[in-house]
Design a protein around this motif. Structure first.
Motif, PDB file in Angstrom:
ATOM      1  N   ASP A 322       0.825  -1.207   0.000  1.00 25.99           N
ATOM      2  CA  ASP A 322       0.000   0.000   0.000  1.00 25.99           C
ATOM      3  C   ASP A 322       0.858   1.256   0.000  1.00 25.99           C
ATOM      4  O   ASP A 322       0.594   2.213  -0.738  1.00 25.99           O
ATOM      5  CB  ASP A 322      -0.930   0.008   1.224  1.00 25.99           C
ATOM      6  N   LEU A 325       2.474   1.980  -3.457  1.00 26.37           N
ATOM      7  CA  LEU A 325       1.546   2.549  -4.438  1.00 26.37           C
ATOM      8  C   LEU A 325       1.275   4.020  -4.158  1.00 26.37           C
ATOM      9  O   LEU A 325       1.228   4.842  -5.080  1.00 26.37           O
ATOM     10  CB  LEU A 325       0.235   1.765  -4.431  1.00 26.37           C
ATOM     11  N   ASN A 363      -5.879   3.509  -3.530  1.00 25.86           N
ATOM     12  CA  ASN A 363      -5.283   2.521  -4.443  1.00 25.86           C
ATOM     13  C   ASN A 363      -6.327   1.734  -5.208  1.00 25.86           C
ATOM     14  O   ASN A 363      -5.989   1.075  -6.204  1.00 25.86           O
ATOM     15  CB  ASN A 363      -4.397   1.555  -3.652  1.00 25.86           C
ATOM     16  N   ALA A 367      -7.820   5.145  -7.935  1.00 23.73           N
ATOM     17  CA  ALA A 367      -6.952   4.777  -9.054  1.00 23.73           C
ATOM     18  C   ALA A 367      -7.773   4.319 -10.255  1.00 23.73           C
ATOM     19  O   ALA A 367      -7.452   4.650 -11.403  1.00 23.73           O
ATOM     20  CB  ALA A 367      -5.991   3.680  -8.616  1.00 23.73           C
TER      21      ALA A 367
END
Length: 493
Positions: A322, A325, A363, A367
């Motif tokens: 995590d 990212l 994420n 995203a």
């Protein structure tokens, strides 16, 4: 002998265009990518007789920043040199570069690979980019003629040269992506391979495992994607090993990567190598780099991605995945930290739970929506960090279920809507209270006696059908976990 009896020895040479406003040695604008041909020109970049170069101070500061980020020694005195060669895209007939006194030396970069790897940085030196040739194909095949666009001539370049410390393409990819992240965090360049602002050449050789001697080096050029660099190196390793197994001698040469055919081809042998005949640039005196100046530059540098990732892991308990990212983009990392300001007064465990949920949304849904709408930076989205914090908190408390939360997020993304307003307007508040759910569940059970009987006879999957009926009755607003628990309790009596 097999390929497992050999190891690769890999070093990279990377050219990084700097995003200064003007060129390295003249006053024309350096933002050539979208400019009409031959509109960003001046007497210096056109190499007109009698012109004199003037060093761009901001480019030197950018080079120092890069050097500091790569743990290099910053020279106290650095100078420019003339690199002589003749080519149509080099108007002066020489390039102003640096030879024996580069601005940065002897650094290193730690790679975030599973097996720890430190890549040595041999040097970072400053130079100018060349003009751009545009080849016009002939209708009958081949090149009919070439056009010259001078806009790129004189754009500031940094060349970063590693030691031959990498052994596989996993390390190569980690080095390239780490270097790109550093360049972008510093804000000194875009580091975009596709547009040519980040160009990478690979020096590849192979040797028997256990040997300390270096094999003949082959330089591979013409790769415009990270994946292409890795593919070219993998091909070259296999080619060299196969040649050695056939008893052939590896020739030191320059080879080009043919992306369509996925092969390298010979371009220039060692015997044809240029003698660049370097000598000190007479029009630019040596530059004195005071330590006070270096300290000032260092004090203004941002936290770099690797340090930021580790801080996110240590402070908020994020997983390596995590955190990686999130810190991949500086604006996303700063956005995440702004969201986290809403829970600074809470316990460490509460902050960790909130951080994990926030990371899931950034994420995941964020995203996905950014990719779907071709949004390049989180700064361009309409969702304020404070609004995302509200949505995450409501979802955490199950005041809104997963499907409804995604629906709210969609409206926030589309028009910057306030999450509370969307929840109220669309009636999306979760039905999770037992007093509110119990009569609905009793009605569903009374209307579906066969499913209840199936469940009680051991067909536990029947509960999913019943849950679907409850969700339908609540228009999807019921909390799924609460529904499953209450259904089970009611049918197990």
């Amino acid at each position: 002998m097999t390929t497992t009896e050999f190891e690769a020895v890999i070093g990279l040479e990377t050219h990084v265009q700097l995003n200064t406003k003007s060129k390295m040695f003249s006053w024309s604008g350096a933002g050539y990518q979208k400019a009409p041909p031959n509109t960003l020109v001046d007497p210096v970049s056109m190499a007109l007789p009698g012109t004199l170069p003037v060093v761009n101070k901001r480019a030197v500061e950018s080079a120092i920043e890069i050097g500091l980020a790569l743990n290099c020694d910053i020279a106290e005195v650095t100078k420019f040199d003339r690199k002589q060669y003749t080519y149509p895209d080099l108007m002066k007939g020489y390039q102003i570069s640096q030879f024996d006194e580069p601005i940065c030396t002897e650094g290193w970069l730690e790679l975030p690979t599973e097996v720890p790897c430190r890549v040595g940085i041999n040097r970072v030196h400053m130079e100018e980019d060349v003009a751009r040739l545009i080849h016009i194909d002939s209708p009958t095949g081949g090149v009919m003629h070439s056009l010259l666009d001078i806009n790129r001539a004189g754009v500031p370049l940094m060349e970063i040269v590693t030691e031959p410390d990498m052994r596989n393409t996993e390390q190569v990819e980690a080095y390239i992506t780490s270097l790109q992240a550093i360049i972008r965090y510093l804000g000194v360049g875009t580091a975009n391979m596709e547009e040519g602002s980040f160009r990478c050449d690979a020096n590849v050789s192979v040797r028997p495992i256990g040997s300390s001697e270096l094999g003949e080096k082959v330089e591979v050029k013409n790769m415009n994607r990270v994946r292409a660099v890795c593919e070219a190196i993998e091909y070259e390793i296999k080619r060299q090993v196969a040649a050695i197994k056939r008893g052939e001698k590896i020739v030191q040469e320059t080879r080009g990567w043919m992306d369509g055919e996925k092969v390298t081809i010979a371009q220039r042998s060692k015997e044809d190598a240029h003698d660049y005949r370097y000598f000190p640039e007479p029009d630019i005196p040596p530059i004195q780099i005071e330590r006070k100046w270096v300290s000032e530059i260092k004090s203004e540098m941002p936290e770099l991605p690797l340090a930021k990732k580790q801080r996110f892991i240590d402070r908020w308990g994020l997983s390596n995945y995590d955190a990686s990212l999130i810190v991949d983009d500086r604006s996303s990392a700063e956005y995440f930290e702004t969201v986290m300001k809403s829970v600074t007064d809470e316990s460490k465990s509460a902050q960790a739970d909130f951080a994990k949920e926030t990371a899931n949304w950034l994420n995941g849904e964020m995203a996905r929506m950014m990719h779907e709408h071709d949004v390049g930076s989180i700064k361009e989205t309409r969702i304020k960090p404070s609004s995302l914090a509200v949505l995450v908190r409501k979802f955490q408390k199950r005041e809104i279920n997963n499907n409804s939360a995604k629906r709210v997020f969609g409206e926030m993304f589309d028009n910057g809507a306030d999450p509370d307003e969307v929840i109220q307007r669309l009636g999306l508040a979760a039905v999770g209270d037992a007093d509110e759910l119990t009569p609905i569940i009793e009605e569903v059970l009374a209307n579906n006696e066969d499913a209840v009987a199936d469940y009680r006879s051991g067909k536990t999957t029947a509960i999913r059908f019943l849950m679907g009926q409850v969700m339908k009755a609540t228009r999807g607003r019921a909390d799924a976990q609460a529904v499953m628990r209450l259904l089970g309790e009611a049918m197990d009596q």
